[in-house]
Design a protein around this motif. Sequence first.
Motif, PDB file in Angstrom:
ATOM      1  N   PHE A  29       0.803  -1.206   0.000  1.00  0.00           N
ATOM      2  CA  PHE A  29       0.000   0.000   0.000  1.00  0.00           C
ATOM      3  C   PHE A  29       0.843   1.265   0.000  1.00  0.00           C
ATOM      4  CE2 PHE A  29      -0.180  -1.886   4.314  1.00  0.00           C
ATOM      5  CZ  PHE A  29       0.523  -0.941   5.040  1.00  0.00           C
ATOM      6  N   LEU A  33      -3.728   4.268  -1.646  1.00  0.00           N
ATOM      7  CA  LEU A  33      -4.506   3.114  -1.189  1.00  0.00           C
ATOM      8  C   LEU A  33      -4.969   3.299   0.253  1.00  0.00           C
ATOM      9  CD1 LEU A  33      -5.650   0.309  -1.731  1.00  0.00           C
ATOM     10  CD2 LEU A  33      -3.467  -0.650  -0.948  1.00  0.00           C
ATOM     11  N   SER A  63      -0.588  -8.807   2.090  1.00  0.00           N
ATOM     12  CA  SER A  63      -0.057  -7.458   1.890  1.00  0.00           C
ATOM     13  C   SER A  63       1.417  -7.444   2.243  1.00  0.00           C
ATOM     14  CB  SER A  63      -0.782  -6.416   2.746  1.00  0.00           C
ATOM     15  OG  SER A  63      -0.165  -5.138   2.589  1.00  0.00           O
TER      16      SER A  63
END
Length: 263
Positions: A29, A33, A63
């Motif tokens: 991210f 985001l 992630s």
Amino acid sequence: MSNSSLTLNKDARGVVTLSINRSEIHNAFDDVLIAELIEALDSVENDSEARVLILQSEGKSFSAGADLRWMRRMADYTEAENKADAMELAALMKKLNTLNIPTIARVQGAAFGGGVGLVACCDIAIGSTKALFCLSEVRLGLMPAVISPYVVRAMGERPSRRYFLTAERFNAEEALRVNLLHDVVEESELDTAIEDITKNLLKGGGCALTAAKDLIFAVTSRPTTDELIEDTAERITKARASEEGKEGLNAFLEKRSPNWIKD
């Protein structure tokens, strides 16, 4: 809601699935985001029909934490710009942690850095046997500062002292042992496990679930003083007098399902 980075879908039961769709960069991210995730969580919190949130990611990784391109930009930020960036990430973690409905993390693969924070902020975390975790910040000359309140609360101080400092990778079984995950299942069984948890959550009254989550925050790490005892008594008094509380008790006595369960 749908864009290139996120999809947000709600089924007829009020179960919301929020998916991060950046598999080409392992769902890392950046500031964009983060802002989109906050906006999505705001929309869920304001949706009176939302009952449960499932946070998931597309592809092999849950992630990878911070996007490398974002990190390169941060290297040239002023102190004020870095502070603003950190506060935005902090706002995301706080929003996810305190969301007014139950949250489930579906962890199918690697969760590194801030990705571990997302897992820790969810009420329930289910991982596949392929899940992998790492708090790698010290190897970059940094620290997992913003996510630390949630990760330490989930894992405890002792495991955090090891994994914050060594930046070792640890697998799903170890994540289960240190309470970062609640269950570990084969990848093929992940959706079934999540659905089983979801069905159990949907049996609870919506207001009761929100109140129970708030109760946990209210009593955690507080001594059992007269003030706390009175606070808990007031909470149950209000719940018993509420429409939902009356419906739940009457349904139990009448041996029927309460009106929030959709058969």
